[in-house]
Enzyme design. Structure first.
Site, PDB file in Angstrom:
ATOM      1  N   HIS A 189      -3.349   7.885   5.818  1.00 27.35           N
ATOM      2  CA  HIS A 189      -3.428   6.569   5.191  1.00 27.35           C
ATOM      3  C   HIS A 189      -4.856   6.052   5.409  1.00 27.35           C
ATOM      4  O   HIS A 189      -5.452   5.480   4.516  1.00 27.35           O
ATOM      5  CB  HIS A 189      -2.381   5.644   5.803  1.00 27.35           C
ATOM      6  CG  HIS A 189      -2.309   4.295   5.162  1.00 27.35           C
ATOM      7  ND1 HIS A 189      -2.118   4.139   3.804  1.00 27.35           N
ATOM      8  CD2 HIS A 189      -2.425   3.042   5.676  1.00 27.35           C
ATOM      9  CE1 HIS A 189      -2.108   2.844   3.525  1.00 27.35           C
ATOM     10  NE2 HIS A 189      -2.296   2.155   4.632  1.00 27.35           N
TER      11      HIS A 189
ATOM     12  N   LYS B 126      -9.739   7.815   1.165  1.00 23.99           N
ATOM     13  CA  LYS B 126     -10.112   6.412   0.944  1.00 23.99           C
ATOM     14  C   LYS B 126     -11.574   6.185   1.321  1.00 23.99           C
ATOM     15  O   LYS B 126     -12.187   5.214   0.882  1.00 23.99           O
ATOM     16  CB  LYS B 126      -9.226   5.478   1.774  1.00 23.99           C
ATOM     17  CG  LYS B 126      -7.819   5.318   1.233  1.00 23.99           C
ATOM     18  CD  LYS B 126      -7.072   4.194   1.936  1.00 23.99           C
ATOM     19  CE  LYS B 126      -5.647   4.038   1.429  1.00 23.99           C
ATOM     20  NZ  LYS B 126      -4.707   5.007   2.018  1.00 23.99           N
TER      21      LYS B 126
ATOM     22  N   HIS C 180      -9.561   1.756  -1.228  1.00 23.68           N
ATOM     23  CA  HIS C 180      -8.107   1.630  -1.105  1.00 23.68           C
ATOM     24  C   HIS C 180      -7.524   1.098  -2.417  1.00 23.68           C
ATOM     25  O   HIS C 180      -7.724  -0.054  -2.760  1.00 23.68           O
ATOM     26  CB  HIS C 180      -7.808   0.689   0.062  1.00 23.68           C
ATOM     27  CG  HIS C 180      -6.368   0.647   0.467  1.00 23.68           C
ATOM     28  ND1 HIS C 180      -5.347   1.113  -0.331  1.00 23.68           N
ATOM     29  CD2 HIS C 180      -5.771   0.202   1.605  1.00 23.68           C
ATOM     30  CE1 HIS C 180      -4.200   0.941   0.281  1.00 23.68           C
ATOM     31  NE2 HIS C 180      -4.428   0.391   1.458  1.00 23.68           N
TER      32      HIS C 180
ATOM     33  N   PHE D  76       1.499  -2.834   3.968  1.00 17.66           N
ATOM     34  CA  PHE D  76       1.385  -4.141   4.590  1.00 17.66           C
ATOM     35  C   PHE D  76       2.768  -4.783   4.593  1.00 17.66           C
ATOM     36  O   PHE D  76       3.368  -4.948   3.535  1.00 17.66           O
ATOM     37  CB  PHE D  76       0.448  -4.940   3.687  1.00 17.66           C
ATOM     38  CG  PHE D  76      -0.370  -5.964   4.391  1.00 17.66           C
ATOM     39  CD1 PHE D  76      -0.939  -5.705   5.606  1.00 17.66           C
ATOM     40  CD2 PHE D  76      -0.607  -7.189   3.797  1.00 17.66           C
ATOM     41  CE1 PHE D  76      -1.718  -6.649   6.239  1.00 17.66           C
ATOM     42  CE2 PHE D  76      -1.391  -8.133   4.415  1.00 17.66           C
ATOM     43  CZ  PHE D  76      -1.945  -7.857   5.638  1.00 17.66           C
TER      44      PHE D  76
ATOM     45  N   CYS E 247       0.811  -1.223   0.000  1.00 19.80           N
ATOM     46  CA  CYS E 247       0.000   0.000   0.000  1.00 19.80           C
ATOM     47  C   CYS E 247       0.840   1.266   0.000  1.00 19.80           C
ATOM     48  O   CYS E 247       0.293   2.361  -0.076  1.00 19.80           O
ATOM     49  CB  CYS E 247      -0.927  -0.007   1.204  1.00 19.80           C
ATOM     50  SG  CYS E 247      -1.587  -1.638   1.541  1.00 19.80           S
TER      51      CYS E 247
ATOM     52  N   GLU F  10      -2.492   5.147  13.522  1.00 18.98           N
ATOM     53  CA  GLU F  10      -2.112   6.342  12.763  1.00 18.98           C
ATOM     54  C   GLU F  10      -2.426   7.606  13.571  1.00 18.98           C
ATOM     55  O   GLU F  10      -1.638   8.553  13.608  1.00 18.98           O
ATOM     56  CB  GLU F  10      -2.831   6.377  11.403  1.00 18.98           C
ATOM     57  CG  GLU F  10      -2.348   7.551  10.552  1.00 18.98           C
ATOM     58  CD  GLU F  10      -2.894   7.532   9.129  1.00 18.98           C
ATOM     59  OE1 GLU F  10      -3.792   6.726   8.833  1.00 18.98           O
ATOM     60  OE2 GLU F  10      -2.404   8.351   8.315  1.00 18.98           O
TER      61      GLU F  10
END
Lengths: 428, 430, 126
Positions: free
Chosen positions: B318, B350, B355, B414, B178, B329
């Site tokens: 994110h 997102k 995503h 990830f 990602c 986050e």
């Protein structure tokens, strides 16, 4: 433009010719072939039944977090092993190294979707002999291991390595086909140069000797069909070459800022002096072929970067994959760049001994180049009995040759035209 | 002295639309691009929703490629369309400049929009519930188009862009899950800073909306199963979030050396001021609860941009809509920005696009540049019930006017790769 | 199936899923603390149990992750009374006194022991 220089202080390799620096070098220097009949699966019904497999590799010796093994495909296991060997070779004391200044950059192959892993899930999703996506979504999924995806992600090699050494700095995974390993090393060079890290574990990995890849590359006409003579199958630049041989493996180099390496009294194998990358507009996958300028640009850019004239290069580790047109194009590109000097320098392809390691090739071949420089010996191009048309350089046929190598170049070219060239300088 | 890098062109293909205008309008309106999957029969999967690109046609591709539309994977289609938009936007489509100093660096993943042959070759070689290696070669040969198989490689789009637009400079592709397209943008910036290119096409392109992609995320239980309310499924920071929603598409940016852009009088969106990268080195799937990797990457980007936390006017998070990411986050932002954290608008686009995996970061950096230009911040939609662990100003549900001089975009991959980018605007660039 | 057979099969699953050694998998060993399980491993363990025992384990039945997702069960990273009540109900065989003292969500998984899985499987296999 910067006074930060980059040196190689550790070498780790898992390759068809051997595991570890010394075993690998022994294979290269003695001109052995690592190609043999495929043992990973029953390939007896396949048109191509040979490959260069890594033998006697026990991942448990290298993967310290045992639980991680189930999350790893072979390429990840080999990458982690190569990193471990490289770190041990470098003499770095890992818990003591500043973790924020350590990066990991790995060139990786694409996911080798394992048909065997999917077989059960597909088998319960077949209705009247036809695969049914509707059945697959329900019945199929229930037959898949939950962690399936984690084994498919190329960035996991770098991730596992970062975890193993608590490397908290930059991490990247380059997927640029056969140029990936060399680009990963080149990019790591830039990262240290600009101050983004002091140490980078840089390399490449690929383990893709799988039924699907074998069929695909056979259909593309890229693979040697010399099943009856595996050791003679990979014959770059030879008149009777008939394609490349699939290989597998991994290599990791410990790249270190020169001042840091000198201060700790590290053994320095070589300086990484230049990197160039480019793209070929007319690669093998396009009609027309021939007369490509991208390979030459890659070499020129690396020479510019190393601020050296072509005349001072003593040795080129060629991409030399044994595909007829590739070897001719590379030879032409070398001549275009080196002019008269092309006849004086030595060129060899270690793929003759271990096949094409894909995303790992650039890293494994860089390692072979550095070892050659270190030992003062050029690894040979084996099986070169009769140079082919358009292949008229000194390819160091058959046997390794003693030579004083001060500057050496290593080329890697992908089938989609991504190119990378590295230049190493021997430390005086 | 390193060169300065500015953005002079942008192109977007997302579930919200094709083209920057359409996307920006949808982002400000708080529209969701999520719906029931139509590109294959997903009706029996645990998750049946995603953000799919609609209406992309051969005419969106560069001239020589329109005829190949059906022979290209989605990743390449999206990238070619977005790349063409970006170059046209930059005024470089027809312009003559040094093609040897024009490179491509993308973040992209494997592609499987042509997934049927894979299942056919497995089906054709089954012996009970296992593969028969004696049947496989014939089954594979009859199902497989080897050239299309090669198109699945992640580095195919980068090559197509080079070929379509004559970019003979450096060419690469990275895949750090990602974080990939943010990382590509960071490394492309470094290539120009060092002087190895004057123009780079960079960003990402990705689709994982195919059976194996959907399967992989479903098995990990990473994606939302709010199948009955697709438009409400992506709800970063909301207490009722239950995973991310897969999107697809491409964001491509034209990065240009600042003097080169000024000399030709190009319009400048902003400068890539900072690039920060770190690893969690924690676990393969779990994020460290203290967010140390995210913190390190944000700090590295600030230091690269020579900015203080208080200089940042907007954070594009994110913000995936997974239970853990959004809390960690938030924790990390608070650690880096201290008291400022509560004053800086933070939103996750997102919530609207889904995503886009490897392409996500590029879309989100473009959103930051548009915030700089227009002084309006796109919202985080679907904010209905607050999560005590997520207590920042997420610009809930409605866009907000707010002048911003510097914006931060977060991308966390990830596997633990964290990338942060900072873009700055301001009069001096104009 | 005898208790011993059940325990043996559970053990086999855990050895495979967590890469641990036979002698580490005692009945009182905790999955997270002693055997090093992380979130993804719980899914993997369930998958392996389903294969070995040839049965379906409903989502949230063995490892009650749905407690974590249930409305009002968690506040500020801690289990509420309502959440604790559900843990008591779902994990009736466990000593949850430790959790009552420190109801942080992250503590729940520390309750999962090898014995708990064996007991659960026993109740299913009968």
């Amino acid at each position: 433009m910067t006074d930060r220089r980059v040196v190689v202080t550790g070498l780790g390799v898992v390759a068809p010719l051997g595991i570890g620096r010394d075993a690998f070098w022994e294979g290269l220097a003695s001109a052995r072939s690592g190609v043999g009949p495929i043992t990973r699966f029953d390939a007896s019904s396949f048109e191509v039944r040979i490959a260069a497999e890594v033998r006697d590799f026990n991942p448990k010796e290298y993967v310290t977090q045992r639980k991680s093994l189930k999350l790893m495909k072979d390429d990840m296991k080999m990458a982690v092993a190569a990193a471990k060997l490289a770190v041990e070779d470098s003499g770095l004391d890992f818990p003591a190294v500043e973790p924020e200044r350590v990066g990991v950059v790995i060139g990786a192959g694409m996911l080798a979707i394992d048909i065997v892993e999917l077989a059960r899930a597909v088998s319960v999703s077949v209705d009247n002999g036809v695969f049914d996506t509707g059945l697959f979504g329900a019945e199929g999924l229930a037959n898949m291991v939950p962690i399936w995806l984690l084994k498919q992600l190329p960035n996991m090699s770098a991730s596992h390595i970062s975890i193993a050494y608590n490397a908290l700095g930059i991490s990247n995974t380059i997927t640029a086909g056969a140029a990936a390993g060399a680009q990963a090393i080149g990019e790591s060079f830039r990262i240290i140069e600009r101050g983004g890290a002091d140490i980078v574990l840089a390399g490449g990995t690929e383990a893709n000797i799988t039924p699907r890849t074998l069929i695909r590359d056979t259909m593309l006409g890229e693979l040697s069909r010399r099943n009856d003579d595996p050791e003679g199958a990979s014959r770059p630049f030879d008149r009777d070459r008939d394609g490349r041989v699939l290989g597998e493996g991994a290599a990791v180099l410990v790249l270190e800022e020169r001042g840091r390496a000198l201060r700790r009294g590290a053994r320095i194998y070589a300086e990484l002096a230049g990197y160039g990358s480019s793209v070929s507009m007319r690669g093998r996958r396009d009609s027309g072929g021939g007369g490509d300028d991208g390979k030459a640009s890659s070499m020129m850019r690396a020479l510019d970067d190393a601020r050296c004239s072509p005349d001072v290069i003593d040795y080129i580790s060629a991409h030399g994959d044994g595909i007829p047109e590739d070897d001719v194009m590379e030879t032409a590109a070398i001549k275009a760049v080196f002019k008269e000097h092309a006849r004086e320098l030595a060129v060899s392809s270690v793929k003759s001994m271990m096949g094409d390691l894909g995303a790992a090739a650039g890293a494994v071949e860089a390692l072979a180049t550095i070892l050659g420089m270190w030992h003062g010996v050029i690894p040979p191009t084996i099986n070169l009995d009769h140079p082919g048309a358009g292949c008229d350089l000194d390819y160091v046929p058959h046997d390794a040759r003693e030579a004083d190598i001060r500057l050496a170049m290593s080329n890697s070219f992908s089938r989609f035209g991504q190119n990378a060239t590295l230049i190493f300088r021997r430390m005086s | 002295m390193r060169k300065r890098v500015v953005v002079t062109g942008i192109g977007m293909v997302t579930p919200l639309g094709i083209g920057v205008e359409e996307n920006w309008r949808a982002l400000l309106e708080g529209k969701s691009g999520i719906g029931t999957i139509t590109s294959f029969d997903a009706s029996s999967f645990p998750t049946r929703i995603a953000g799919e690109v609609r209406g992309l046609e051969p005419a969106h591709l560069p001239g020589g490629y329109a005829g190949d539309f059906d022979r290209l994977e989605k990743n390449s289609r999206f990238a070619l369309a977005a790349g063409r938009m970006a170059l046209a936007d930059a005024g470089l489509l027809e312009d003559s400049f040094d093609r040897d100093r024009f490179g491509v660096y993308l973040g992209s993943g494997e592609a499987h929009c042509f997934f049927a042959p894979l299942f056919d070759m497995i089906t054709g070689s089954l012996d009970g519930s296992a593969i028969s290696m004696s049947k496989f070669p014939a089954a594979a040969r009859s199902a497989m188009d080897p050239v299309l198989e090669l198109e699945q490689q992640s580095y195919a789009p980068a090559r197509h862009l080079a070929r379509a637009f004559g970019a003979r400079g450096p060419n690469s592709c990275c895949l750090t899950a990602c974080a990939a397209s943010s990382q590509a943008l960071g490394e492309a910036t470094e290539i120009i800073r060092r002087g190895d290119a004057v123009v780079m096409l960079s960003g990402g392109s990705h689709s994982m909306i195919y059976p194996l992609g959907l399967m992989g995320f479903s098995l990990l239980r990473a994606i939302s199963t709010r199948n009955e309310e697709p438009e409400k499924a992506s709800r970063p920071f909301d207490a009722d979030r239950d995973g991310f929603v897969i999107g697809e598409g491409s964001g491509i940016l034209v990065l240009e050396e600042m003097e080169h852009a000024r000399e030709r009088g190009a319009e400048i969106y902003g400068e890539i001021g900072g690039y920060g990268a770190s690893s969690d080195a924690y676990r393969v799937t779990d994020v460290p609860p203290d967010g140390h990797g995210a913190i390190a990457a944000m700090r590295a980007a600030l230091s690269d941009a020579v900015l203080a936390p208080a200089d940042i006017g907007y954070i594009n998070a994110h913000g995936t809509s997974t239970l853990i990411n959004d809390v960690v986050e938030t924790t990390a932002i608070k650690e880096v920005f201290g008291e400022e954290a509560y004053r800086i608008p933070v939103s996750s686009t997102k919530s609207m696009t889904g995503h886009l995996i490897a392409a996500a970061g590029a879309i989100e950096l473009i959103a930051c540049l548009l915030v700089l230009r227009h002084g309006v911040i796109p919202p985080t939609i679907n904010q209905e019930r607050s999560d005590p662990g997520c207590d920042l100003d997420y610009v809930p549900n409605a866009a907000r006017e707010h002048a911003v001089a510097a914006a931060l975009s977060n991308s966390f991959g990830f596997g633990g790769q964290n990338i942060c980018l900072i873009v700055t605007g301001g009069e001096e660039l104009r | 199936m005898t208790d011993q057979e059940i325990f043996g099969k559970v053990k086999e699953c855990l050895i495979d899923a967590l890469g641990v050694e036979d002698d580490e998998v005692g009945p009182e060993a905790t999955l997270v603390g002693d055997l090093g399980a992380e979130s993804i491993d719980f899914l993997d363990i369930i998958f392996r149990l389903e294969k070995v025992f040839d049965m379906k384990i409903p989502r949230g039945d063995l490892f009650p992750e749905d407690i974590l997702l249930g409305e009002g069960n968690i506040e500020d990273g801690k289990l509420t009374e309502k959440g604790l009540a559900q843990v008591r109900e779902k994990l009736s065989s466990l000593d949850i006194s430790k959790l009552e003292k420190n109801p942080r969500v992250s503590q729940i998984s520390n309750l999962f022991t090898v014995k708990m899985i064996a007991d659960y499987m026993k109740s299913k296999v009968g």
